[in-house]
Write an enzyme that holds these catalytic residues in place. Structure first.
Site, PDB file in Angstrom:
ATOM      1  N   HIS A  90       0.812  -1.387  -0.015  1.00 53.83           N
ATOM      2  CA  HIS A  90      -0.016   0.051   0.245  1.00 53.83           C
ATOM      3  C   HIS A  90       0.897   1.170   0.046  1.00 53.83           C
ATOM      4  O   HIS A  90       1.271   1.752   1.151  1.00 53.83           O
ATOM      5  CB  HIS A  90      -0.834   0.026   1.229  1.00 53.83           C
ATOM      6  CG  HIS A  90      -2.021   0.939   1.084  1.00 53.83           C
ATOM      7  ND1 HIS A  90      -3.428   0.338   0.948  1.00 53.83           N
ATOM      8  CD2 HIS A  90      -2.059   2.268   0.974  1.00 53.83           C
ATOM      9  CE1 HIS A  90      -4.271   1.680   0.912  1.00 53.83           C
ATOM     10  NE2 HIS A  90      -3.374   2.896   0.952  1.00 53.83           N
ATOM     11  N   ASP A 107       1.999   9.370  -5.556  1.00 52.31           N
ATOM     12  CA  ASP A 107       1.779  10.827  -5.371  1.00 52.31           C
ATOM     13  C   ASP A 107       1.793  11.239  -3.994  1.00 52.31           C
ATOM     14  O   ASP A 107       1.837  12.543  -3.963  1.00 52.31           O
ATOM     15  CB  ASP A 107       0.367  11.511  -6.192  1.00 52.31           C
ATOM     16  CG  ASP A 107      -0.729  10.552  -5.731  1.00 52.31           C
ATOM     17  OD1 ASP A 107      -0.934   9.765  -4.788  1.00 52.31           O
ATOM     18  OD2 ASP A 107      -2.107  11.021  -6.387  1.00 52.31           O
ATOM     19  N   GLY A 164      -9.313   7.870  -2.531  1.00 50.46           N
ATOM     20  CA  GLY A 164     -10.155   9.340  -2.272  1.00 50.46           C
ATOM     21  C   GLY A 164     -10.858   8.962  -0.946  1.00 50.46           C
ATOM     22  O   GLY A 164     -10.682   8.117  -0.373  1.00 50.46           O
ATOM     23  N   GLU A 205     -10.728   2.642   7.031  1.00 50.73           N
ATOM     24  CA  GLU A 205      -9.918   3.841   7.405  1.00 50.73           C
ATOM     25  C   GLU A 205     -10.609   4.818   8.201  1.00 50.73           C
ATOM     26  O   GLU A 205     -10.076   5.254   9.095  1.00 50.73           O
ATOM     27  CB  GLU A 205      -9.088   4.439   6.145  1.00 50.73           C
ATOM     28  CG  GLU A 205      -8.315   5.397   6.287  1.00 50.73           C
ATOM     29  CD  GLU A 205      -7.423   5.893   5.080  1.00 50.73           C
ATOM     30  OE1 GLU A 205      -6.293   6.723   5.177  1.00 50.73           O
ATOM     31  OE2 GLU A 205      -8.185   5.880   4.055  1.00 50.73           O
ATOM     32  N   ASP A 244       1.838   4.028   3.008  1.00 51.49           N
ATOM     33  CA  ASP A 244       0.688   4.836   2.250  1.00 51.49           C
ATOM     34  C   ASP A 244       1.313   5.852   1.677  1.00 51.49           C
ATOM     35  O   ASP A 244       1.349   5.995   0.501  1.00 51.49           O
ATOM     36  CB  ASP A 244      -0.199   5.226   3.451  1.00 51.49           C
ATOM     37  CG  ASP A 244      -1.545   5.758   3.081  1.00 51.49           C
ATOM     38  OD1 ASP A 244      -1.900   5.326   1.896  1.00 51.49           O
ATOM     39  OD2 ASP A 244      -2.381   6.355   3.933  1.00 51.49           O
TER      40      ASP A 244
END
Length: 366
Positions: A20, A24, A181, A211, A299
């Protein structure tokens, strides 16, 4: 458990697997500055250290929504083929430098079309960048394999299109799909058409869930959409009663553990988005102890000012984790990777197990 915490340098020497990782969310601050200057984009700071601090502090607001706002700057510098290439190459090199031997890096190509690139152009430039990063890492004495997950944005309406794009680039470096998102108000079930298409095409996918929304989000991702893995998934702890002598799991929790559905946990990121209140109370320890297929991830290295060795070091310092726990989480990730079975076996048997056996022997000899 380990009596003495493992250091970041010790953990850096160990082979690690990351499932994960947002492309960006892991740019080098200096790269951001140079590309922004080239394209005329204004950043909050023009010094690399100050810019890195700004990203961390802005992402440390306590909500996923504010955390996601920081991506406006990293996406702005990811709109041209040469920039996509550079960012991907540097990501592969940086992960390799931290001892990561296999990584699945995800990004949303639909967000990179403002400079005139096509979806295919974004994917091809990025894949080429990863190949270059692998080559340069090997030249520097580090071996890494990077594969890609393509993300559809869960608040938009292009997920089926991106799912088809992922299938089109299968066996060319793309190994799966995800939706990313804001989770609140954007359930995975809205994109069921994309997931049904992927299942028909035998293409694996993961879904961000649990999350910032509770177990109902995880249920939708797994029971309705059929996710092979769960991005984060830490809110599953709310479906587990830990008050008695023996933990009581909900049917959903049993299903996820029984089916070995991997949880892509990112401890530092979870603290920033209120997925956990502190590292000491983070659900990862309870989930690990209960036998869930827990994996440890970054992440977003830029926003969380972290890397994989740091994440494991935090867990070692907090919970007393030693090589046995680091190895198990690494093997968990390798087993859950979207590679073909023979590749996963080679990764585990030829790379991970021999290295950890040597590390454990060296530690025992001290």
């Amino acid at each position: 458990m380990n009596a003495k915490p493992l250091s970041r340098e010790q953990i850096r020497s160990a082979p690690k697997v990351v499932l994960h990782e947002h492309l960006d969310g892991g740019l080098r601050p200096q790269t951001l500055i140079e590309i922004a200057d080239e394209i005329g984009h204004t950043l909050p700071a023009t010094d690399a250290e100050a810019l890195g601090n700004w990203f961390f502090e802005a992402a440390d607001s306590g909500t996923l929504e504010r955390y996601l706002e920081t991506f406006a700057h990293t996406i702005a510098v990811s709109q041209q083929a040469d920039h996509c290439f550079r960012i991907a190459s540097e990501a592969a090199q940086d992960l390799a430098e931290d001892g990561v031997v296999y990584a699945e890096v995800r990004y949303a190509p639909e967000q990179q079309l403002l400079g005139g690139l096509s979806l295919e152009g974004v994917v091809e430039a990025t894949l080429a960048g990863f190949e270059e990063g692998e080559r340069l890492a090997e030249k520097a004495g580090r071996t890494i394999k990077v594969r890609t997950l393509l993300c559809g944005m869960r608040h938009a309406d292009r997920t089926l299109e991106i799912a088809k794009l992922a299938v089109a680039y299968r066996d060319k470096g793309v190994v799966g799909f995800d939706i990313a998102g804001g989770e609140i108000g954007n359930p995975a079930e809205r994109h069921i058409e994309a997931f049904e298409y992927l299942r028909r095409e035998s293409m694996p996918f993961t879904i961000h869930a649990g999350e910032s929304v509770g177990p109902e989000s995880i249920w939708g991702a797994v029971a309705v959409c059929g996710a092979n893995r769960i991005g984060h998934g830490v809110q599953l702890i709310k479906d587990i009663d830990l008050t008695g002598d023996e933990a009581k799991l909900s049917n959903l929790a049993h299903y996820i553990r029984d089916r070995r559905i991997a949880l892509e946990v990112a401890p530092s990121s979870n603290l920033q988005t209120e997925g956990a209140e502190s590292i000491e109370t983070h659900p990862i320890k309870a989930l690990y102890d209960l036998g869930f297929r827990v994996t440890v991830n970054n992440d977003n290295r830029l926003m969380s000012r972290t890397h994989t060795s740091r994440e494991f070091a935090l867990l070692s310092e907090t919970f007393g984790w030693g090589w046995a726990e680091v190895k198990r989480c690494t093997e968990n990730a390798a087993k859950a990777a979207f590679l073909h079975h023979p590749e996963r076996r080679r990764l585990i048997e030829d790379v991970i197990r021999p290295a950890y056996a040597a590390l454990e022997s060296a530690t025992d000899a001290e």
